[in-house]
Every structure is written in structure tokens, then in C-alpha cells.
Design an enzyme around this catalytic site. Structure first.
Site: not given
Length: 550
Positions: A353, A464
Site C-alpha cells: 500500500c 475500495r
């Protein structure tokens, strides 16, 4: 008599020459009465952002306590939602290179939980849920039943579809009709005529048990018989339910398995988004037997998620809802007020991430876990520490800061049960593909279509990160690879054994005792400088082999 360099000393050298040495028997009393400050820091002082900044797992250590028990006695039971407790605190992340049905099944067998990703069609996700729910049962209340007209070829196709080959045959081909035989894999495996009906090869010499037999009694009958299945019938010999020998063996091999108490089926969790079309997806997943729904969003404090939580709690009161992701108390408060049964904590701390780097939004994971879980605990809401887990020590730290469970992505992506592809790296090592759900690859994936009427085509990556309508996609994750770790059936037990030994070092016999010890200040912490972190890792060696378990 004291000796100095082999010679008898005429006088004893004192450690503190100006102080008389105290009686050693008074050491504990002296510690309690004279030492006003304990070693290390309490958790509040440690995680005070105004003094220490935002901390990650590597920035501190837990101080050791007193060992008075073996590591094997450490209990790892912990809640994952308000209503569901697991035997172990490990979860796999809903990422398309981490958790599909194989990972979900094996994580549940090992006492944890796998959350099935939603970067796929609704039908594919529902099929994965069904595979998890059918993998292990107590009494199978909805067995696949064949009719006398079913052919051997059709029975083989059902075996391929469901992964098992034992089917009861009834007069009408339905439950609650008269049982006339059983088909097994051995009956059809080498049968030369696929068009023959199953009645020509089925077994009719059956061992059955009457309706009303308890699960313990039925397991005893099954264990004494040489049969693979035990049909449960009523007084008219109508099929009521079924018991499987393979489930009996799974009970022996996986005593920690996460199962529902009434059906003995594995607990199944799956992720969905927070858009209107996800309500249609949820209906299909609920029909497939879903137990826990995880609302998957990088930033959970949104009107979309709050409305979805309220919708689910009203329409599906028996379904537990985990909300997130959140990293602040304010975010958590909105979701708790909406009715969540659990929270995921973490934003930008995952190995794949880059949200914190690209968006400049997020929070260091240790600070996030402590502050959110402390607040949520006041309302009885368990929390998942999601992201930043690289080793056993990180698992321990996340749990010590108040999380009930930890969620892992990259740590499990290299295992056999993950859906990623194996390949050999340039260095000649066996690796497996792994990507963040905010990566361009995940957001452009075309697998998430749906042929179900009324269900809109979408993908989890864009949803998301609220990027569905964007003409230009901004990545919040990367694609890469991770080293092969073998099967989770060996890797997860290593993690659990390491966790038990760590709690033994801390002096806590259970996770609940650990959380209580942290709250009352008995469990202490120490900040680590950069030099301390270097000291705590391998150093000073010309070369070494870091083998973690055998």
C-alpha cells in the site's frame, strides 16, 4: 571465602563502596517499597503522539514479565465480532492474491478466519462461500441428493463440482424421500458405461441411524462402521440428514477449527463494497451461507458505509458486520453508532500500500490500533489490526495494543493456499505474485463482471478507493512478488507457536490477560532508538541463514 585472581582476598570489594549491601531476601520488598517508578512505560505514555510522535510496530518493545507456566498453556481465544469468538487471532486479508476459498477453508481449520475477496463476479464469490460452508459439517442438513434416473456421468460431474463423491440416492431425488442407496467415488470411478443410471452401481447395504440421534452418538456409529457416510433416516426410512467420515477426521486433525456451534460448518467471511449494487451481491452471499460480511473500504468513515451498515443490520440481523478501515476515534465512533459488530484498523500500513505516500493521509499503525481499539472496547466492539504485520513480533504488538485479531496480506500471499501465480525470480528463487488492491493492476482487473440480472459490473479495486468514475486512475498500491512460504498448514502453526512463546515471555497466559495487563499498567513497554532496532536484529555476522521454523 571470596577469591581475587586465585588468591584469598583480605577484604571484599563492594559494588557500591559507600552503601552497605542489603540482605538478598529483602529484594522483593525493597523493589515494591523503595522503587517508585517501574521499568519502561505504560501504554498511555508510550502512545502519546504529542511526546513521541506516531509510532509503528518497530518503534517499541514489550518488556518481559514472570514465567510460571509452559508456552503450550497460553490460550489464544479471542473475539472477532461481538458474537463470534475464534480459537486463534489470525485473519487473512480480502485481497485477490491472498484469500479465495482454499485460504478461507484452511485459515478456518487452523482456528482463524479467511475473508474472501470481492474482486470477482458475484457468482464466483458466492461459489467460494458455498465451498467453505460445505467443506465441513456436523449433520449435513442440505446434502446433494441423486435420483434413480441420475447417470454415472452426471454423478462424476457433481464430484468435480463439489469436490466429494459420496451422494445418497432417494426415490424422488430429494431430501425427505425414501433412501434407496449410496453412491461413492469407488462405485463410479472405473464404470465403463457413463450413461448407466446410478442405481446400477450404487451400494444398498447401508448403515443408518434414526432421526433424533445426537451428533456424538452418530459420530460413534460412523467411527465403528467402515462406511464413508452415515444417513440419518426417519421411521419410514426417509432421508433426513447425512454425516460424513471425512468431517470426523477433520475434527481429529483440526481441533481448533472455527465452526458454528449448531451446524458444525466452518465460519465464512467475505468482503463487499458500499455501493447500492453491493446490496444485491450481499443477498446472493447470504443465500450461500455467509456468516460475516466485511465492508471493504480504504476510508470507512463515509455516508456510503454508514448507510450500508444500517441496511445490513436491519435486513440481515443474523449477519455480523465488520466496518472499516479506520485509524481515528472519530472515524470509529460513526461506524460504532451505525451498529458495526467489529472494526478493521489501518490506512496505508500494508506492505503493498502507498496511500500514505501518495495521498498524505493515514496514520502509523501502532498509534492507530491503540487509540481506536481503546475507544471501541468501551462499546464492546472487537478490532482487527489490519496491515503492517511482517513477523510474529508484529502480531504480538498489535494484540498488546488492544486489537482482538490481526489481519495479514503479504505475510500469507506466498503460501500454497493463496490464489497468486508461482514463478521463478531473476535470482532463481520461487516467488508468488502479490498486489495491493489499490494497484493499477487490481483496479483494471476485468474479472469482476457479473451475469446476475440486476447486478452492476464493478471491481473491488476501484470501489475500495472511491475511483469508479475517475477518468485517470491514481494508484494507492503496487504489484510485486513475495517469497514462497509453503503451506499455511505449517506456516500458521509456526506463527501461533511464536505467539504463545511471546506471551510466555511477557508472563501472560491468555490474550485477555494480556489486554488486561496492558490496561492496568502491569505490562510495560520501551521505546526503541534506531540503534536499538539495529541491535535487536542480526548484526556482526559475515553471513547467516535465517530459518524461522522446522
Amino acid at each position: 571465602m571470596p577469591l581475587t585472581n586465585g588468591d584469598v582476598a583480605s577484604s571484599v570489594l563492594q559494588i557500591a563502596p559507600h552503601d552497605k549491601a542489603l540482605d538478598h531476601k529483602s529484594a522483593l520488598d525493597f523493589l515494591q517499597n523503595e522503587y517508585k517508578h517501574q521499568d519502561g512505560l505504560d501504554v498511555e505514555t508510550l502512545l502519546d503522539s504529542r511526546s513521541n510522535g506516531g509510532l509503528t510496530y518497530n518503534d517499541f518493545l514489550v518488556l518481559p514479565g514472570y514465567i510460571g507456566f509452559p508456552a503450550s498453556e497460553v490460550a489464544l481465544e479471542t473475539p472477532v465480532t461481538k458474537r463470534i469468538t475464534l480459537k486463534t487471532p489470525l485473519l487473512s486479508s480480502p485481497m485477490d492474491t491472498v484469500t479465495e476459498h482454499s485460504m478461507a477453508i484452511h485459515m478456518a481449520l487452523l482456528g482463524g478466519l479467511g475473508v474472501i475477496h470481492h474482486n470477482c463476479s458475484t457468482e464466483d464469490q458466492a461459489e467460494m462461500v458455498r465451498k467453505v460452508k460445505r467443506f465441513e459439517n456436523g449433520f449435513i442438513l442440505d446434502p446433494v441428493v441423486l435420483s434413480p434416473n441420475t447417470t454415472v456421468s452426471e454423478a462424476k460431474q457433481l464430484k468435480e463440482k463439489w469436490g466429494f463423491g459420496g451422494f445418497p440416492v432417494t426415490e424422488n431425488g430429494t431430501l425427505r424421500s425414501k433412501l434407496i442407496g449410496m453412491i461413492t467415488t469407488r462405485d463410479i470411478q472405473f464404470h465403463p458405461t457413463p450413461a448407466d443410471p446410478v442405481t446400477s452401481v450404487m451400494s444398498t447395504n447401508l448403515v443408518t441411524a434414526p432421526s433424533g440421534t445426537t451428533l456424538v452418538e452418530a459420530n460413534t456409529v460412523l467411527s465403528k462402521s467402515k462406511k464413508g457416510k452415515l444417513p440419518i433416516v426417519d421411521a419410514s426410512h426417509n432421508l433426513i440428514s447425512l454425516l460424513s467420515r471425512s468431517d470426523l477426521m477433520k475434527n481429529l486433525h483440526y481441533p481448533l477449527a472455527s465452526k458454528l456451534p449448531h451446524s458444525k460448518q466452518l465460519i465464512c467471511a467475505a468482503a463487499i463494497g458500499t455501493r447500492p449494487e453491493d446490496k444485491d451481491r450481499l443477498q446472493i452471499l447470504a443465500d450461500a451461507g455467509l456468516d460475516i460480511v466485511v465492508l471493504d473500504s480504504s476510508q470507512g468513515n463515509s455516508i456510503f458505509q454508514i448507510e450500508m451498515i444500517k441496511f445490513i443490520k436491519e435486513k440481515y440481523p443474523g449477519l455480523d458486520v465488520i466496518g472499516g478501515n479506520v485509524v481515528t476515534v472519530a472515524q470509529a465512533a460513526n461506524l460504532i453508532a451505525a451498529g458495526v459488530d467489529g472494526l478493521r484498523i489501518g490506512m496505508g500500513s500494508g506492505s503493498a500500500c502507498i496511500t500514505q505516500e501518495v495521498m498524505a493521509v493515514g496514520r502509523p499503525q501502532a498509534a492507530s490500533v491503540f487509540h481506536v481499539s481503546s475507544f471501541a472496547a468501551r462499546f464492546g466492539v472487537p478490532c482487527i489490526a489490519d496491515g503492517g504485520i511482517q513477523n510474529v513480533g508484529h502480531i504480538v504488538k498489535g494484540l498488546s495494543l488492544g486489537a482482538s485479531t490481526v489481519m495479514m496480506g503479504g505475510l500469507l500471499a506466498g503460501t500454497t493456499e493463496s490464489p497468486g501465480n508461482y514463478f521463478v525470480s531473476r535470482e532463481g528463487q520461487l516467488v508468488k505474485s502479490y498486489r495491493g488492491m489499490g494497484s493499477i493492476d487490481a483496479m483494471e482487473d476485468k474479472k469482476a463482471g457479473s451475469s446476475v440480472k440486476g447486478v452492476v459490473k464493478s471491481d473491488a479495486g476501484k470501489a475500495r478507493y472511491f475511483s469508479e468514475g475517475d477518468r485517470l486512475l491514481v494508484a494507492q498500491g503496487v504489484s510485486g512478488s513475495v517469497l514462497d512460504r509453503g503451506s499455511v498448514t505449517k506456516f500458521v502453526p509456526y506463527l501461533l507457536a511464536g505467539l504463545q512463546h511471546s506471551l510466555q515471555d511477557i508472563g501472560m497466559k491468555s490474550l485477555s490477560a494480556l489486554r488486561e495487563g496492558v490496561r492496568n499498567g502491569d505490562v510495560r513497554f520501551e521505546l526503541r532508538t534506531v540503534s536499538a532496532q539495529a541491535e535487536g536484529n542480526v548484526h556482526g555476522l559475515h553471513s547467516f541463514d535465517k530459518k524461522l521454523y522446522s
